[in-house]
Design a protein around this motif. Structure first.
Motif, PDB file in Angstrom:
ATOM      1  N   GLN A 146      47.508  20.828  52.885  1.00 54.17           N
ATOM      2  CA  GLN A 146      47.115  20.658  53.792  1.00 54.17           C
ATOM      3  C   GLN A 146      47.387  21.794  54.316  1.00 54.17           C
ATOM      4  O   GLN A 146      47.011  22.917  54.987  1.00 54.17           O
ATOM      5  N   GLU A 147      48.874  22.420  54.726  1.00 50.69           N
ATOM      6  CA  GLU A 147      49.691  23.845  55.295  1.00 50.69           C
ATOM      7  C   GLU A 147      49.295  24.805  53.980  1.00 50.69           C
ATOM      8  O   GLU A 147      49.368  26.031  54.701  1.00 50.69           O
ATOM      9  N   LEU A 148      48.698  25.329  52.828  1.00 45.44           N
ATOM     10  CA  LEU A 148      48.194  26.322  52.464  1.00 45.44           C
ATOM     11  C   LEU A 148      46.897  26.445  52.272  1.00 45.44           C
ATOM     12  O   LEU A 148      46.574  27.480  52.146  1.00 45.44           O
ATOM     13  N   GLY A 149      45.945  25.447  53.067  1.00 42.18           N
ATOM     14  CA  GLY A 149      44.587  25.290  52.744  1.00 42.18           C
ATOM     15  C   GLY A 149      43.855  24.554  51.834  1.00 42.18           C
ATOM     16  O   GLY A 149      42.757  25.706  51.251  1.00 42.18           O
ATOM     17  N   MET A 150      43.814  23.744  51.248  1.00 37.81           N
ATOM     18  CA  MET A 150      44.612  23.666  49.053  1.00 37.81           C
ATOM     19  C   MET A 150      42.925  22.738  49.573  1.00 37.81           C
ATOM     20  O   MET A 150      42.210  22.313  50.459  1.00 37.81           O
ATOM     21  N   THR A 151      42.063  23.185  48.708  1.00 35.03           N
ATOM     22  CA  THR A 151      40.590  22.944  48.966  1.00 35.03           C
ATOM     23  C   THR A 151      39.965  21.971  47.725  1.00 35.03           C
ATOM     24  O   THR A 151      41.076  21.413  47.275  1.00 35.03           O
ATOM     25  N   GLN A 201      51.374  31.496  40.669  1.00 34.11           N
ATOM     26  CA  GLN A 201      50.196  31.765  40.456  1.00 34.11           C
ATOM     27  C   GLN A 201      50.364  32.127  39.100  1.00 34.11           C
ATOM     28  O   GLN A 201      49.618  31.709  37.986  1.00 34.11           O
ATOM     29  N   GLU A 202      51.927  30.886  38.434  1.00 33.74           N
ATOM     30  CA  GLU A 202      51.882  30.823  36.913  1.00 33.74           C
ATOM     31  C   GLU A 202      51.067  29.793  36.424  1.00 33.74           C
ATOM     32  O   GLU A 202      49.951  28.812  37.600  1.00 33.74           O
ATOM     33  N   SER A 203      51.101  30.083  35.328  1.00 29.55           N
ATOM     34  CA  SER A 203      50.298  28.802  34.710  1.00 29.55           C
ATOM     35  C   SER A 203      50.108  27.425  35.377  1.00 29.55           C
ATOM     36  O   SER A 203      51.187  27.123  35.650  1.00 29.55           O
ATOM     37  N   PHE A 204      48.924  26.606  35.406  1.00 23.50           N
ATOM     38  CA  PHE A 204      48.875  24.997  35.928  1.00 23.50           C
ATOM     39  C   PHE A 204      49.433  25.815  37.429  1.00 23.50           C
ATOM     40  O   PHE A 204      49.899  24.515  37.932  1.00 23.50           O
ATOM     41  N   GLY A 205      49.521  26.295  37.691  1.00 24.67           N
ATOM     42  CA  GLY A 205      49.472  26.782  39.516  1.00 24.67           C
ATOM     43  C   GLY A 205      51.290  26.329  39.172  1.00 24.67           C
ATOM     44  O   GLY A 205      51.338  26.100  40.746  1.00 24.67           O
ATOM     45  N   GLY A 206      52.016  26.514  38.326  1.00 22.66           N
ATOM     46  CA  GLY A 206      53.522  26.539  38.963  1.00 22.66           C
ATOM     47  C   GLY A 206      53.859  25.216  39.192  1.00 22.66           C
ATOM     48  O   GLY A 206      54.827  24.707  39.546  1.00 22.66           O
ATOM     49  N   PHE A 207      53.253  23.454  39.333  1.00 22.27           N
ATOM     50  CA  PHE A 207      53.123  22.702  39.112  1.00 22.27           C
ATOM     51  C   PHE A 207      54.279  22.062  37.697  1.00 22.27           C
ATOM     52  O   PHE A 207      54.809  21.573  38.081  1.00 22.27           O
ATOM     53  N   SER A 208      53.684  22.476  36.755  1.00 28.07           N
ATOM     54  CA  SER A 208      54.110  22.192  35.517  1.00 28.07           C
ATOM     55  C   SER A 208      54.174  23.187  34.027  1.00 28.07           C
ATOM     56  O   SER A 208      53.532  24.164  35.069  1.00 28.07           O
ATOM     57  N   ASN A 209      54.851  23.180  33.229  1.00 23.82           N
ATOM     58  CA  ASN A 209      55.100  24.010  32.306  1.00 23.82           C
ATOM     59  C   ASN A 209      54.160  23.651  30.795  1.00 23.82           C
ATOM     60  O   ASN A 209      54.004  24.072  30.078  1.00 23.82           O
ATOM     61  N   THR A 216      45.286  32.236  44.484  1.00 23.10           N
ATOM     62  CA  THR A 216      44.778  33.127  45.639  1.00 23.10           C
ATOM     63  C   THR A 216      45.310  32.271  46.902  1.00 23.10           C
ATOM     64  O   THR A 216      45.410  32.412  47.793  1.00 23.10           O
ATOM     65  N   ILE A 217      45.789  30.882  46.339  1.00 26.78           N
ATOM     66  CA  ILE A 217      46.239  29.461  46.912  1.00 26.78           C
ATOM     67  C   ILE A 217      47.048  28.954  46.708  1.00 26.78           C
ATOM     68  O   ILE A 217      46.826  28.402  45.384  1.00 26.78           O
ATOM     69  N   ASN A 218      48.227  29.897  46.874  1.00 25.78           N
ATOM     70  CA  ASN A 218      50.051  28.453  46.525  1.00 25.78           C
ATOM     71  C   ASN A 218      50.655  29.049  47.628  1.00 25.78           C
ATOM     72  O   ASN A 218      50.795  30.059  47.802  1.00 25.78           O
ATOM     73  N   ALA A 219      51.854  28.724  47.443  1.00 24.15           N
ATOM     74  CA  ALA A 219      53.191  28.148  48.354  1.00 24.15           C
ATOM     75  C   ALA A 219      53.570  29.911  48.254  1.00 24.15           C
ATOM     76  O   ALA A 219      53.631  29.984  49.260  1.00 24.15           O
ATOM     77  N   GLU A 220      54.236  30.465  47.309  1.00 25.52           N
ATOM     78  CA  GLU A 220      55.039  31.485  46.846  1.00 25.52           C
ATOM     79  C   GLU A 220      54.097  32.166  47.275  1.00 25.52           C
ATOM     80  O   GLU A 220      54.900  33.398  48.535  1.00 25.52           O
ATOM     81  N   GLU A 278      54.825  34.218  51.786  1.00 25.68           N
ATOM     82  CA  GLU A 278      55.242  35.677  51.520  1.00 25.68           C
ATOM     83  C   GLU A 278      54.494  36.225  52.649  1.00 25.68           C
ATOM     84  O   GLU A 278      54.301  37.201  52.894  1.00 25.68           O
ATOM     85  N   ASN A 279      53.022  35.611  53.273  1.00 26.47           N
ATOM     86  CA  ASN A 279      51.927  36.561  53.469  1.00 26.47           C
ATOM     87  C   ASN A 279      52.346  35.575  55.513  1.00 26.47           C
ATOM     88  O   ASN A 279      52.496  35.092  55.381  1.00 26.47           O
ATOM     89  N   SER A 280      52.817  36.571  56.452  1.00 27.70           N
ATOM     90  CA  SER A 280      53.245  36.085  57.471  1.00 27.70           C
ATOM     91  C   SER A 280      51.870  35.506  58.750  1.00 27.70           C
ATOM     92  O   SER A 280      51.527  34.710  59.631  1.00 27.70           O
ATOM     93  N   ASP A 281      50.666  36.550  57.623  1.00 31.11           N
ATOM     94  CA  ASP A 281      49.393  35.336  58.274  1.00 31.11           C
ATOM     95  C   ASP A 281      48.634  34.423  57.535  1.00 31.11           C
ATOM     96  O   ASP A 281      47.292  34.427  57.601  1.00 31.11           O
ATOM     97  N   SER A 282      49.765  33.488  56.715  1.00 33.87           N
ATOM     98  CA  SER A 282      49.045  32.608  55.977  1.00 33.87           C
ATOM     99  C   SER A 282      48.574  31.264  56.571  1.00 33.87           C
ATOM    100  O   SER A 282      49.742  31.261  58.091  1.00 33.87           O
ATOM    101  N   VAL A 283      48.214  30.800  56.583  1.00 30.03           N
ATOM    102  CA  VAL A 283      47.970  28.676  56.574  1.00 30.03           C
ATOM    103  C   VAL A 283      49.543  28.220  56.807  1.00 30.03           C
ATOM    104  O   VAL A 283      49.753  27.976  57.899  1.00 30.03           O
TER     105      VAL A 283
END
Length: 553
Positions: free
Chosen positions: A363-368, A422-430, A443-447, A451-456
């Motif tokens: 939710q804190e990333l704006g996941m849809t 942005q890694e495969s499977f969203g960096g959740f798993s390999n 485009t929507i991920n924690a990394e 890094e973005n001071s204007d992010s959700v």
């Protein structure tokens, strides 16, 4: 500032009134061993991320041994960890590391029912005179003549016939989740021993699942308007809740009840000074409007319901605040337009209300919501049942139409894996995860968010710091403004010497509002906005999903 608040309120408030909760669905949070399933070590490795966000405690969805008919809410051993998640030693390591970071952990307590693979139920099925028979709810029946026609939450009868003993057992949820018989004191004693075992281990409390269902009406109860009335906050439940309260008070831990059927008027009895639990999750505000398959959250309903609960618990009791969880679609898709701006507007409402906010992972990333295109992508048993029932009841519907209708409000939207990078499977798993990752992870991920001071993510951090720093935003009185406006949610938070004004337009179209004269004096200072700050004036034009927070100068 937060330390001053603690000192000023030592005599009459608890730590959780000043805390921010974070809900973790372990299967979907982070996979540390590349089996496609999130695990305890994955949560432990991501504790620094949660600390950076600013949360104070974690609510873990079930991690117990389970056949996973209902994703862990069908427990076969209350005192064992499911191998998918790790070991008890790894849980204790997680608990210790969280505590070292001043992050508390509460567990999901599921005591309305067990799995049909629990040793108690396996014994219970053997014969009518088995010592565990009365740990569950059995009644005389035949396959054609069940004790009543009550319907379960997952669809179909609440009864399943057992040929061996020629009786049927009762279940509010799936047939693999038989309900416990709370009238049996021996069963209750074993449940209480289990609860003490976990509290002695050092956990900080429980979110108590489906607790308002543990008491049932007599089997001949006639349903009138509410099909769930026979097992929703039924008279007599107070006996068991009082026993649970006494147990929890021994340990002075946080307790959050999932209490569907408990009205705002009854909430004080549940959460007030003499209440059973510290706070409850109500399910009322999740109303929806629109055509089937295109339903959205109703902003007027959201305002009315949350305001009613704020008012009911204004002087006694406490609110648990949430906009999404593991049982709902993503709030940014329900009430917003999937944009970061709408996510920030919703965050402002959530964090500025009176109560303890719960942020659901992502939710804190704006996941849809996930763009489901096939029923094969679906995991939720209730969604699968609804999909097939719809096709059977309406043969003219195409599979695509049935999918659109059933997925509109599916729980699977919130259960897709957390998007870390942005890694495969969203960096959740390999490796391929148990449930597909939303393709917008690029485009929507924690990394990227960190890094973005204007992010959700950054906006949530600002809101959390703001709430914790000001007494009025924790304990201040709530008053709704612009009550009749269909899209604007505006309210004040007030103490004797501090006043805040929060206003958000929860729609994509711009709107103009008129602010009452008496609210404009004295002047207001803009504190935080998700767009260019606006001065508070009598006529204000709010663009789509504008949020503005002011403090009286």
């Amino acid at each position: 500032m937060s330390n001053l608040i603690v000192e000023r309120h030592t005599n009459n408030v608890e730590w959780w009134q000043q805390a921010i909760g974070y809900q973790i669905y372990p299967r979907s949070f982070y996979d540390s061993n590349d089996d496609g399933i999130g695990d305890l070590n994955g949560i432990r490795q991501k504790l620094p991320y949660l600390k950076e966000l600013g949360i104070d405690f974690i609510w873990l969805n079930p991690i117990y041994a389970s056949p996973n008919v209902d994703n862990g809410y069908d427990i076969s051993d209350y005192q064992a960890i499911h191998p998918d998640f790790g070991t008890m030693a790894e849980f204790e390591e997680l608990l210790n590391e969280a505590h070292a970071l001043n992050i508390k952990i509460i567990m999901d307590l599921v005591v309305n029912h067990t799995s049909d693979q629990h040793p108690w139920f396996i014994e219970s099925k053997k014969s009518k005179d088995n010592p565990y028979r009365d740990y569950y709810l059995w009644a005389d029946a035949t396959p054609e003549d069940l004790p009543n026609d009550w319907q379960s939450f997952f669809g179909g009868s609440t009864w399943t016939y057992d040929e061996t003993t020629e009786q049927a057992y009762f279940h509010v949820f799936a047939k693999e989740q038989p309900d416990l018989n709370w009238k049996n004191p021996k069963m209750r004693a074993e449940i209480y021993d289990m609860i003490r075992w976990w509290l002695d281990l050092g956990i900080d409390g429980f979110r108590i699942d489906a607790i308002s269902h543990i008491q049932k009406e007599p089997w001949d109860f006639k349903i009138t308007d509410n099909q769930w009335a026979p097992f929703m906050n039924v008279n007599g439940i107070e006996t068991y809740m009082t026993e649970l309260k006494a147990l929890f008070n021994e340990y002075h831990v946080l307790t959050v009840g999932e209490a569907s059927g408990v009205s705002s008027d009854e909430a004080v009895a549940w959460t007030g000074t003499d209440g059973y639990v510290n706070m409850i999750f109500e399910l009322e505000h999740c109303g929806r409007i629109g055509e089937l398959g295109e339903q959205k959250g109703s902003i007027p309903h959201l305002k009315e319901t949350l305001t009613r609960w704020q008012n009911s618990l204004a002087d006694n009791g406490w609110n648990a605040l949430y906009l999404e969880n593991h049982d709902t679609p993503r709030s940014i898709s329900v009430y917003g337009d999937d944009s970061p701006k709408s996510a920030k507007a919703l965050a402002g409402i959530l964090l500025m209300l009176k109560g303890t906010p719960f942020i659901y992972q992502g939710q804190e990333l704006g996941m849809t919501n996930f763009p489901f295109t096939s029923i094969e992508q679906v995991d939720g048993k209730d969604t699968l049942y609804a999909y097939h029932a719809l096709l059977e009841e309406q043969p003219a519907l195409s599979p695509d139409e049935a999918l659109k209708i059933t997925m509109n409000w599916s729980r699977d939207h919130s259960r897709t894996p957390f998007q870390w990078s942005q890694e495969s499977f969203g960096g959740f798993s390999n490796t391929t995860p148990w449930l597909a990752v939303n393709p917008n992870y690029q485009t929507i991920n924690a990394e990227l968010a960190q890094e973005n001071s204007d992010s959700v993510f950054a906006f949530y951090q600002q809101l959390i710091r703001l709430k914790k720093a000001h007494e009025a935003l924790i304990y201040g009185h709530y008053d709704l403004l612009l009550e009749e406006h269909p899209t604007v949610f505006a309210f004040t938070r007030t103490t004797d010497n501090d006043k805040w004004f929060i206003i958000a337009n929860l729609a994509s179209d711009a709107t103009t509002v008129t602010i009452a004269d008496e609210l404009l004096v004295p002047t207001w200072q803009p504190i935080l906005s998700n767009t260019e700050p606006l001065p508070l004036t009598q006529e204000m034009t709010l663009d789509g999903f504008d949020l503005h927070i002011y403090r009286q100068a």
